[in-house]
Motif scaffolding. Structure first.
Motif, PDB file in Angstrom:
ATOM      1  N   GLN A 186       0.802  -1.231   0.000  1.00  0.00           N
ATOM      2  CA  GLN A 186       0.000   0.000   0.000  1.00  0.00           C
ATOM      3  C   GLN A 186       0.829   1.272   0.000  1.00  0.00           C
ATOM      4  OE1 GLN A 186      -2.360  -0.998   3.646  1.00  0.00           O
ATOM      5  NE2 GLN A 186      -4.075  -0.619   2.280  1.00  0.00           N
ATOM      6  N   THR A 207       6.713  -1.630 -15.039  1.00  0.00           N
ATOM      7  CA  THR A 207       6.056  -2.771 -15.669  1.00  0.00           C
ATOM      8  C   THR A 207       5.062  -2.275 -16.711  1.00  0.00           C
ATOM      9  OG1 THR A 207       4.921  -4.865 -15.233  1.00  0.00           O
ATOM     10  CG2 THR A 207       4.203  -2.970 -13.928  1.00  0.00           C
ATOM     11  N   ASP A 208       4.628  -3.192 -17.568  1.00  0.00           N
ATOM     12  CA  ASP A 208       3.680  -2.862 -18.648  1.00  0.00           C
ATOM     13  C   ASP A 208       4.200  -1.724 -19.517  1.00  0.00           C
ATOM     14  OD1 ASP A 208       2.060  -4.813 -17.701  1.00  0.00           O
ATOM     15  OD2 ASP A 208       0.446  -3.501 -17.021  1.00  0.00           O
ATOM     16  N   VAL A 209       5.500  -1.701 -19.771  1.00  0.00           N
ATOM     17  CA  VAL A 209       6.083  -0.656 -20.612  1.00  0.00           C
ATOM     18  C   VAL A 209       7.294  -1.245 -21.327  1.00  0.00           C
ATOM     19  CG1 VAL A 209       7.594   0.260 -18.777  1.00  0.00           C
ATOM     20  CG2 VAL A 209       6.831   1.766 -20.638  1.00  0.00           C
ATOM     21  N   LEU A 211       0.231  -3.156  -7.932  1.00  0.00           N
ATOM     22  CA  LEU A 211       0.757  -4.265  -7.139  1.00  0.00           C
ATOM     23  C   LEU A 211       1.005  -5.450  -8.062  1.00  0.00           C
ATOM     24  CD1 LEU A 211       1.368  -4.687  -4.091  1.00  0.00           C
ATOM     25  CD2 LEU A 211      -0.582  -6.203  -4.092  1.00  0.00           C
ATOM     26  N   ARG A 212       2.220  -5.961  -8.046  1.00  0.00           N
ATOM     27  CA  ARG A 212       2.571  -7.069  -8.931  1.00  0.00           C
ATOM     28  C   ARG A 212       3.395  -8.106  -8.169  1.00  0.00           C
ATOM     29  NH1 ARG A 212       1.784  -5.625 -14.453  1.00  0.00           N
ATOM     30  NH2 ARG A 212      -0.148  -4.431 -14.373  1.00  0.00           N
ATOM     31  N   LYS A 260       5.127  -1.937  -8.037  1.00  0.00           N
ATOM     32  CA  LYS A 260       5.881  -1.573  -9.234  1.00  0.00           C
ATOM     33  C   LYS A 260       5.172  -0.351  -9.790  1.00  0.00           C
ATOM     34  CE  LYS A 260       7.439  -6.255 -10.413  1.00  0.00           C
ATOM     35  NZ  LYS A 260       7.585  -7.256 -11.510  1.00  0.00           N
ATOM     36  N   ARG A 309       3.836   1.765 -13.472  1.00  0.00           N
ATOM     37  CA  ARG A 309       3.589   1.664 -14.919  1.00  0.00           C
ATOM     38  C   ARG A 309       3.184   3.051 -15.429  1.00  0.00           C
ATOM     39  NH1 ARG A 309      -2.401  -1.012 -14.720  1.00  0.00           N
ATOM     40  NH2 ARG A 309      -3.404   0.889 -13.969  1.00  0.00           N
ATOM     41  N   LEU A 340      -2.371   5.379 -16.039  1.00  0.00           N
ATOM     42  CA  LEU A 340      -3.611   4.995 -16.738  1.00  0.00           C
ATOM     43  C   LEU A 340      -4.819   5.570 -16.013  1.00  0.00           C
ATOM     44  CD1 LEU A 340      -4.698   2.902 -18.972  1.00  0.00           C
ATOM     45  CD2 LEU A 340      -4.989   1.339 -17.063  1.00  0.00           C
ATOM     46  N   ARG A 341      -4.707   5.744 -14.682  1.00  0.00           N
ATOM     47  CA  ARG A 341      -5.875   6.156 -13.892  1.00  0.00           C
ATOM     48  C   ARG A 341      -5.677   7.552 -13.319  1.00  0.00           C
ATOM     49  NH1 ARG A 341      -6.991   0.835 -10.243  1.00  0.00           N
ATOM     50  NH2 ARG A 341      -4.797   1.014  -9.786  1.00  0.00           N
ATOM     51  N   ARG A 347      -2.223  -6.173 -20.439  1.00  0.00           N
ATOM     52  CA  ARG A 347      -1.843  -5.385 -21.622  1.00  0.00           C
ATOM     53  C   ARG A 347      -1.555  -6.231 -22.856  1.00  0.00           C
ATOM     54  NH1 ARG A 347       3.989  -3.138 -22.670  1.00  0.00           N
ATOM     55  NH2 ARG A 347       3.633  -1.476 -24.162  1.00  0.00           N
ATOM     56  N   TYR A 348      -1.205  -7.484 -22.672  1.00  0.00           N
ATOM     57  CA  TYR A 348      -0.648  -8.253 -23.790  1.00  0.00           C
ATOM     58  C   TYR A 348      -1.703  -9.068 -24.527  1.00  0.00           C
ATOM     59  CZ  TYR A 348       3.397  -6.650 -21.320  1.00  0.00           C
ATOM     60  OH  TYR A 348       4.299  -5.832 -20.702  1.00  0.00           O
ATOM     61  N   ASP A 402       4.573 -10.711 -14.408  1.00  0.00           N
ATOM     62  CA  ASP A 402       4.426 -10.401 -12.979  1.00  0.00           C
ATOM     63  C   ASP A 402       2.962 -10.295 -12.563  1.00  0.00           C
ATOM     64  OD1 ASP A 402       3.773  -8.079 -14.285  1.00  0.00           O
ATOM     65  OD2 ASP A 402       5.228  -6.804 -13.245  1.00  0.00           O
ATOM     66  N   GLU A 403       2.059 -10.867 -13.373  1.00  0.00           N
ATOM     67  CA  GLU A 403       0.642 -10.789 -13.040  1.00  0.00           C
ATOM     68  C   GLU A 403       0.080 -12.172 -12.720  1.00  0.00           C
ATOM     69  OE1 GLU A 403      -1.556  -7.337 -15.133  1.00  0.00           O
ATOM     70  OE2 GLU A 403      -0.540  -8.427 -16.726  1.00  0.00           O
ATOM     71  N   THR A 463      -3.042 -10.187  -8.385  1.00  0.00           N
ATOM     72  CA  THR A 463      -2.696  -8.802  -8.766  1.00  0.00           C
ATOM     73  C   THR A 463      -3.790  -8.191  -9.639  1.00  0.00           C
ATOM     74  OG1 THR A 463      -1.437  -9.406 -10.764  1.00  0.00           O
ATOM     75  CG2 THR A 463      -0.226  -9.354  -8.690  1.00  0.00           C
ATOM     76  N   ILE A 510      -6.826  -7.229  -7.596  1.00  0.00           N
ATOM     77  CA  ILE A 510      -6.619  -5.996  -6.830  1.00  0.00           C
ATOM     78  C   ILE A 510      -6.924  -4.770  -7.689  1.00  0.00           C
ATOM     79  CG2 ILE A 510      -4.807  -4.547  -5.777  1.00  0.00           C
ATOM     80  CD1 ILE A 510      -3.618  -7.280  -4.721  1.00  0.00           C
ATOM     81  N   MET A 559     -13.358   2.743  -6.294  1.00  0.00           N
ATOM     82  CA  MET A 559     -13.382   4.146  -6.743  1.00  0.00           C
ATOM     83  C   MET A 559     -14.784   4.517  -7.220  1.00  0.00           C
ATOM     84  SD  MET A 559      -9.837   5.138  -8.657  1.00  0.00           S
ATOM     85  CE  MET A 559      -9.483   3.696  -9.623  1.00  0.00           C
ATOM     86  N   ALA A 585      -4.166  -5.799   0.670  1.00  0.00           N
ATOM     87  CA  ALA A 585      -3.671  -4.768  -0.234  1.00  0.00           C
ATOM     88  C   ALA A 585      -4.664  -3.617  -0.390  1.00  0.00           C
ATOM     89  CB  ALA A 585      -3.362  -5.381  -1.600  1.00  0.00           C
ATOM     90  N   PRO A 615     -11.218   3.725 -14.936  1.00  0.00           N
ATOM     91  CA  PRO A 615     -11.062   3.468 -16.378  1.00  0.00           C
ATOM     92  C   PRO A 615     -12.197   2.602 -16.935  1.00  0.00           C
ATOM     93  CG  PRO A 615      -9.007   3.051 -15.216  1.00  0.00           C
ATOM     94  CD  PRO A 615     -10.049   3.265 -14.166  1.00  0.00           C
ATOM     95  N   ARG A 647      -5.701  -0.889 -24.634  1.00  0.00           N
ATOM     96  CA  ARG A 647      -4.313  -0.880 -24.153  1.00  0.00           C
ATOM     97  C   ARG A 647      -3.705  -2.242 -24.496  1.00  0.00           C
ATOM     98  NH1 ARG A 647      -1.801  -1.773 -18.300  1.00  0.00           N
ATOM     99  NH2 ARG A 647      -3.127  -3.602 -18.457  1.00  0.00           N
TER     100      ARG A 647
END
Lengths: 132, 354
Positions: free
Chosen positions: A16, A92-94, A109-110, A126, A128, A131-132, B22-23, B54-55, B59, B62, B70, B103, B327, B335
């Motif tokens: 967090q 990440t994601d880049v 969180l990853r 991590k 990225r 996006l938000r 993303r992929y 890493d997913e 993750t 979350i 939100m 988390a 989003p 994306r």
């Protein structure tokens, strides 16, 4: 390698971005502190960082330990958080070639690593592209 | 006839959130490896979503849940249960919900559990959430439908087994953006698809997966719910079915008397594949992103083994201000970065390293 108790103790800051804020001088710290490094008092409160920031600098990792080989190539960056602290984290994601200094990023969180196939899965922050 | 499932206290969806990695792996890339590029080939989807290295379900759950919170605009501490439906929980023993709730700042005054029912584990968790809030055990429950599905290399399922899902904050009707009108669950012992303990990949019944499994359960759940609520297909602005491919949802829609336009908004399989437990809940988020107050939405999941949950919602005026707080599902769909089969094989543990 950090064991199960170490990961457990750090779960709030890793999950967090939980830091501290000095009630006297207002400085925000991450990781959390016992004593304010600026004004040296112990009047600190918990403070959850927003996770928004920008890339201060970065490097691309090509040679790494077996624990991180599935991520190669990956970027590790110094990130200036909106609230002040500068922290080190993996991006990440880049794609590495798309990273620039000043790029807006946000925390996600990853999985950081695994203690082998039978051990604990370590999760943590991590960053990225925002996006938000 | 069995009654429609409906709690005495009116309940609904207070917040919703999507997540898609993303992929993307194009279906033609899988075909290139396993059967060569053929003339006039018919592939079940255009591409599928693939989680980054890493997913995992935790993750991804979350992020979807953050989006749902939100939109709900409530403090995490008021959530009293976190229930996650998935067939790809990272641990065999250690609940995904513990890590997700920690988390999100929901712990420690919370119930957590992992739900399992193949591709309907997510709607199963939603059903439980509606009952929990409807029975006044609590005011808010977080339910998450998320998967990182695996298909055996070269198998028909490899073309579609994808990653993604959605989260919903379930709460009292007076705070809801979509009211639950009623639900119906329909289950039989039909072994169309299963995975034994310690096996990496599922087994499936090929053509058997269609008629006695997917179509039978969805049609019965949907018909019994609509009969109980005295609704007909034209009453619904949109309908979302479980979507293992592009063809099945259109076919079952026709069987039930829905038009193709009612299916299209919530049909994401052509762009991201089959997100298993995440599939119909994710379709619902895409519909809510565009819904207008007063719209009725029918969601019918399907889980192998086999069963269906049908859920009927009516959208309220609260949708307008809440949908822009996180989003949109289309943001995640767009994306997208295509990867090749070798990258997919490396990230998804399909390379033997010893």
């Amino acid at each position: 390698m950090m064991g199960i108790p170490g990961n457990w103790r750090l779960r709030k800051q890793r999950y967090q971005l939980a830091g501290t804020r000095c009630r006297d001088c207002g400085t925000i710290h991450f990781p959390p502190r016992q004593v304010c490094p600026r004004c040296k008092n112990r009047h600190l409160s918990d403070f959850k960082l927003s996770g928004k920031g920008t890339v201060y600098s970065y490097t691309t990792i090509y040679q790494t330990t077996p624990k991180f080989q599935f991520f190669v190539p990956y970027v590790v960056a110094l990130i200036d958080l909106e609230e002040g602290p500068r922290i080190t984290a993996q991006l990440t994601d880049v794609d590495p070639e798309a990273v620039t200094i000043g790029m807006p990023v946000e925390m996600v969180l990853r999985k950081i690593s695994e203690q082998g196939e039978r051990g604990l899965i370590h999760y943590g922050y991590k960053f990225r592209p925002r996006l938000r | 006839m069995a009654d429609v499932l409906k709690p005495e206290r009116p309940v609904g969806i207070v917040g919703y959130g999507a997540y898609i990695p993303r992929y993307r792996l194009p279906a033609r890339e899988i075909a290139r490896i396993w059967r060569g590029t053929q003339e006039a080939e018919v592939l079940p989807v255009d591409q599928k979503s693939v989680p980054g290295p890493d997913e995992d379900t935790i993750t991804m759950a979350i992020e979807a849940a953050e989006n749902a919170l939100m939109r709900a605009g409530i403090a995490p501490e008021v959530i009293r249960a976190v229930w996650i439906g998935s067939e790809s929980h990272p641990y065999a023993v250690k609940p995904s919900g513990t890590i997700v709730a920690q988390a999100l700042g929901i712990t420690p005054n919370v119930s957590t559990a992992d739900f399992e029912f193949a591709c309907k584990a997510g709607t199963e968790a939603m059903q439980a959430g509606f009952g929990f809030v409807g029975g006044r055990m609590a005011d808010y429950v977080l339910t998450i439908a998320m998967d990182t599905a695996q298909g055996r290399p070269g198998d028909a399922l490899e073309y579609t087994a994808a990653a993604g899902g959605a989260a919903f904050v379930i709460g009292p009707a007076e705070h809801s953006l979509a009211l639950l009108e009623g639900a119906f669950s329909y289950v039989t012992d039909t072994p169309d698809f299963f995975r034994r303990a310690h096996q990496l990949y599922p087994e499936h019944g090929h053509r058997f997966t269609g008629e006695p499994a997917y179509f039978h359960h969805i049609v019965h759940a949907a018909q019994k719910l609509m009969e109980g609520l005295q609704r007909r297909p034209p009453d619904y602005a949109a309908v979302v079915f479980h979507q293992p491919n592009t063809k099945f949802p259109f076919k079952v829609a026709k069987m039930l008397g829905f038009r193709e336009e009612q299916v299209r908004t919530g049909l994401l399989a052509p762009f991201i594949g089959n997100t298993y437990a995440g599939a119909s809940p994710l379709g619902l988020t895409a519909v809510l992103d565009l819904a207008r107050p007063g719209d009725r939405i029918l969601v019918v999941s399907f889980g192998s083994g086999a069963g269906s949950d049908a859920l009927s919602f009516q959208v309220t005026e609260r949708i307008e201000e809440r949908r822009t707080r996180a989003p949109l599902t289309q943001t995640y769909i767009q994306r997208a970065k295509s990867i090749d089969y070798a990258t997919y094989a490396k990230w998804r543990n399909k390379i033997v390293m010893h």
